[in-house]
Design a protein around this motif. Structure first.
Motif, mmCIF file in Angstrom:
data_model
loop_
_atom_site.group_PDB
_atom_site.id
_atom_site.type_symbol
_atom_site.label_atom_id
_atom_site.label_comp_id
_atom_site.label_asym_id
_atom_site.label_seq_id
_atom_site.Cartn_x
_atom_site.Cartn_y
_atom_site.Cartn_z
ATOM 1 N N GLY A 54 0.821 -1.206 0.000
ATOM 2 C CA GLY A 54 0.000 0.000 0.000
ATOM 3 C C GLY A 54 0.854 1.255 0.000
ATOM 4 O O GLY A 54 0.573 2.231 -0.714
ATOM 5 N N THR A 55 1.919 1.235 0.813
ATOM 6 C CA THR A 55 2.830 2.387 0.859
ATOM 7 C C THR A 55 3.546 2.556 -0.475
ATOM 8 O O THR A 55 3.729 3.682 -0.971
ATOM 9 C CB THR A 55 3.850 2.189 1.988
ATOM 10 O OG1 THR A 55 3.158 2.006 3.220
ATOM 11 C CG2 THR A 55 4.769 3.406 2.100
ATOM 12 N N LEU A 56 3.967 1.417 -1.063
ATOM 13 C CA LEU A 56 4.645 1.474 -2.356
ATOM 14 C C LEU A 56 3.741 2.090 -3.410
ATOM 15 O O LEU A 56 4.158 2.966 -4.191
ATOM 16 C CB LEU A 56 5.052 0.057 -2.781
ATOM 17 C CG LEU A 56 5.692 -0.083 -4.170
ATOM 18 C CD1 LEU A 56 7.033 0.640 -4.208
ATOM 19 C CD2 LEU A 56 5.869 -1.550 -4.533
ATOM 20 N N GLU A 57 2.482 1.694 -3.425
ATOM 21 C CA GLU A 57 1.542 2.225 -4.426
ATOM 22 C C GLU A 57 1.356 3.732 -4.263
ATOM 23 O O GLU A 57 1.410 4.489 -5.235
ATOM 24 C CB GLU A 57 0.210 1.487 -4.287
ATOM 25 C CG GLU A 57 -0.852 1.954 -5.273
ATOM 26 C CD GLU A 57 -2.161 1.214 -5.103
ATOM 27 O OE1 GLU A 57 -3.079 1.482 -5.886
ATOM 28 O OE2 GLU A 57 -2.243 0.382 -4.185
ATOM 29 N N HIS A 58 1.166 4.173 -3.051
ATOM 30 C CA HIS A 58 0.923 5.608 -2.814
ATOM 31 C C HIS A 58 2.163 6.444 -3.099
ATOM 32 O O HIS A 58 2.096 7.490 -3.786
ATOM 33 C CB HIS A 58 0.464 5.812 -1.375
ATOM 34 C CG HIS A 58 0.183 7.238 -1.034
ATOM 35 N ND1 HIS A 58 1.149 8.098 -0.532
ATOM 36 C CD2 HIS A 58 -0.973 7.980 -1.137
ATOM 37 C CE1 HIS A 58 0.630 9.297 -0.328
ATOM 38 N NE2 HIS A 58 -0.671 9.248 -0.684
ATOM 39 N N ASP A 59 3.315 6.013 -2.582
ATOM 40 C CA ASP A 59 4.535 6.796 -2.757
ATOM 41 C C ASP A 59 4.984 6.835 -4.214
ATOM 42 O O ASP A 59 5.433 7.878 -4.723
ATOM 43 C CB ASP A 59 5.663 6.230 -1.888
ATOM 44 C CG ASP A 59 5.398 6.471 -0.403
ATOM 45 O OD1 ASP A 59 4.466 7.218 -0.087
ATOM 46 O OD2 ASP A 59 6.122 5.874 0.431
ATOM 47 N N VAL A 60 4.903 5.680 -4.906
ATOM 48 C CA VAL A 60 5.333 5.644 -6.300
ATOM 49 C C VAL A 60 4.434 6.534 -7.163
ATOM 50 O O VAL A 60 4.906 7.255 -8.065
ATOM 51 C CB VAL A 60 5.339 4.187 -6.816
ATOM 52 C CG1 VAL A 60 5.475 4.151 -8.335
ATOM 53 C CG2 VAL A 60 6.488 3.423 -6.183
ATOM 54 N N ALA A 61 3.142 6.503 -6.903
ATOM 55 C CA ALA A 61 2.222 7.354 -7.671
ATOM 56 C C ALA A 61 2.576 8.817 -7.507
ATOM 57 O O ALA A 61 2.618 9.592 -8.493
ATOM 58 C CB ALA A 61 0.789 7.100 -7.209
ATOM 59 N N THR A 62 2.842 9.208 -6.265
ATOM 60 C CA THR A 62 3.188 10.610 -6.014
ATOM 61 C C THR A 62 4.527 10.964 -6.652
ATOM 62 O O THR A 62 4.682 12.030 -7.293
ATOM 63 C CB THR A 62 3.235 10.870 -4.508
ATOM 64 O OG1 THR A 62 1.993 10.507 -3.920
ATOM 65 C CG2 THR A 62 3.522 12.341 -4.224
ATOM 66 N N SER A 63 5.515 10.088 -6.496
ATOM 67 C CA SER A 63 6.854 10.369 -7.013
ATOM 68 C C SER A 63 6.857 10.465 -8.533
ATOM 69 O O SER A 63 7.492 11.372 -9.124
ATOM 70 C CB SER A 63 7.837 9.285 -6.557
ATOM 71 O OG SER A 63 7.901 9.231 -5.154
ATOM 72 N N ILE A 64 6.187 9.539 -9.231
ATOM 73 C CA ILE A 64 6.165 9.566 -10.699
ATOM 74 C C ILE A 64 5.431 10.806 -11.201
ATOM 75 O O ILE A 64 5.845 11.454 -12.185
ATOM 76 C CB ILE A 64 5.509 8.279 -11.240
ATOM 77 C CG1 ILE A 64 6.408 7.074 -10.946
ATOM 78 C CG2 ILE A 64 5.261 8.393 -12.745
ATOM 79 C CD1 ILE A 64 5.828 5.760 -11.395
ATOM 80 N N ALA A 65 4.342 11.195 -10.515
ATOM 81 C CA ALA A 65 3.612 12.407 -10.920
ATOM 82 C C ALA A 65 4.489 13.646 -10.788
ATOM 83 O O ALA A 65 4.493 14.541 -11.659
ATOM 84 C CB ALA A 65 2.347 12.550 -10.079
#
Length: 440
Positions: A54-65
């Protein structure tokens, strides 16, 4: 097949009840402990895994954006700060790898695709090496390649102290299982020891009636059984004593009448029959008393003088009884019981061989060994044990002159047990029988 299975089961399964119960308890407790530990481990594993993904999904989404909106020259300063403990961002195509189709790789790929909203095509590859390492490759909106370097770490790291806790818990399991088995088996061992030492003729201590209700009930039943046996034995002696008393009077009257009758073959036969009846009654009473105990006290006797007196008594009436070996010293025993035992041996030797030899020595443990030997026909080896049973006669006829009453050796065995000794019959080399008694 069944025989092989039986042999294997005998080799693997302990022979004692103590070991079997201990093994069952230990295996059961260890299995239950291992199962609960596994359930807790899996629950923690799944929880930690859900949190990580869950943390990976949220952080990666924010970082890539964020990286997608920045100019290429601004991304270099920010890319290092966007990384986390188990993943990092690399500006570029990354390292060469092989497509990863494992469940872990597919799961991580799905989370990243959900994170970016399926806006960028992503492929995931496994990087060969000693450390498990995955790289997800995608292309940003301006065509710049971006690599997400993922290093899956242990979901549930084991603390250094955990093996010691596990060892202490297993030691406690073993200790508790051993204590439970000891509590369960100890009354059974005490009952077996009391049964082995059971002697209704002795006033020994009763079996303790304390403990759990089942154990106390078994102890009470055992003590009651012991009292009943002692009562039955006492009644038997009293009945035989009463019969003996009642028979003595008519036997005496019959002897007097026979003695007053005129001499004839019928008179001789009658006197002979009366003698057999009297001897049979006396032997039966002697056996009953030897089994129940005569109440004789132990006394210290000089062994050499005691054996000599027995041989002299027989020699005085013309019997061939000699002493061939004798040790000096005193022994603490029941003298009347010992005299009766040796007299029975000597009488048998005189009956079947016409002569008897007495030998006295010391055994390996310094015990007294008295042996009465003869050169008669002996006893077949397969009948030596049976010869000490009551009413057993090698000569199966009903003639008491040849077969006797069959109680002499049985009486000797009972009296030997009262002395705390042991009795053994064996055939001598060269012919004859030896009756050996060991007294401590």
């Amino acid at each position: 097949m069944r025989a092989a299975t039986s042999i294997l089961s005998g080799l693997m399964w302990p022979s004692t009840l103590r070991s079997r119960i201990f093994l069952i308890l230990l295996i059961g407790l260890a299995f239950a402990y291992g199962l609960s530990f596994s359930v807790l481990y899996m629950e923690r594993y799944m929880s930690a895994k859900a949190v990580m993904l869950g943390t990976l999904e949220h952080d990666v989404a924010t970082s890539i954006a964020v990286l997608d909106r920045l100019a290429p020259d601004q991304r270099v300063d920010l890319v290092d700060r966007l990384g986390r403990g188990n993943y990092s961002f690399v500006l570029g195509p990354g390292l060469p790898g092989v497509p990863d189709t494992s469940s872990k790789g597919v799961e991580i790929l799905g989370k990243i695709e959900e994170a970016v909203g399926h806006r960028f095509p992503i492929r995931i590859e496994r990087i060969p090496g000693e450390v498990s390492r995955l790289q997800a490759h995608l292309t940003l909106s301006d065509g710049s390649p971006l690599t997400i370097d993922v290093t899956p770490k242990g979901i549930m790291p084991i603390a250094a102290w955990l093996p010691y806790v596990f060892a202490v818990q297993m030691a406690l399991l073993i200790l508790c299982a051993w204590f439970a088995v000891r509590q369960a088996i100890r009354p059974l061992g005490e009952l077996a020891a009391a049964a082995d030492a059971l002697d209704p003729n002795e006033d020994g201590p009763a079996l303790s009636e304390t403990g759990p209700s089942e154990v106390a009930h078994a102890a009470r039943a055992f003590n009651a059984m012991r009292e009943r046996i002692a009562h039955y034995l006492e009644e038997r002696v009293q009945i035989l004593a009463a019969i003996s008393h009642d028979l003595q009077t008519p036997i005496t009257r019959m002897r007097l009448r026979a003695d007053m009758a005129e001499d004839s073959p019928e008179k001789d036969k009658l006197v002979h029959d009366l003698g057999e009846i009297q001897r049979l009654v006396q032997d039966g009473i002697a056996y009953a008393r030897s089994a129940h105990g005569s109440g004789e006290k132990n006394a210290r006797i000089d062994l050499a003088s005691f054996i000599d007196s027995i041989s002299y008594d027989y020699q005085d009436i013309g019997k061939a009884v000699t002493v061939v070996g004798l040790v000096q010293g005193a022994v603490f025993t029941k003298p009347h019981a010992l005299r009766r035992i040796l007299s029975n041996f000597i009488d048998n030797a005189l009956k079947f061989a016409g002569a008897a030899e007495i030998s006295v020595g010391r055994g390996a443990a310094d015990e007294i060994v008295i042996t009465v030997m003869d050169r008669g026909p002996g006893i077949p080896d397969d009948m030596l044990e049976a010869a000490m049973q009551p009413f057993f006669r090698l000569e199966q006829s009903r003639n008491r002159e040849t077969g006797g009453t069959g109680l002499g050796l049985a009486i000797a065995q009972q009296l030997t047990a009262k002395l705390g000794g042991s009795l053994r019959l064996y055939n001598r080399s060269g012919g004859g029988l030896a009756a050996e008694i060991t007294v401590r």
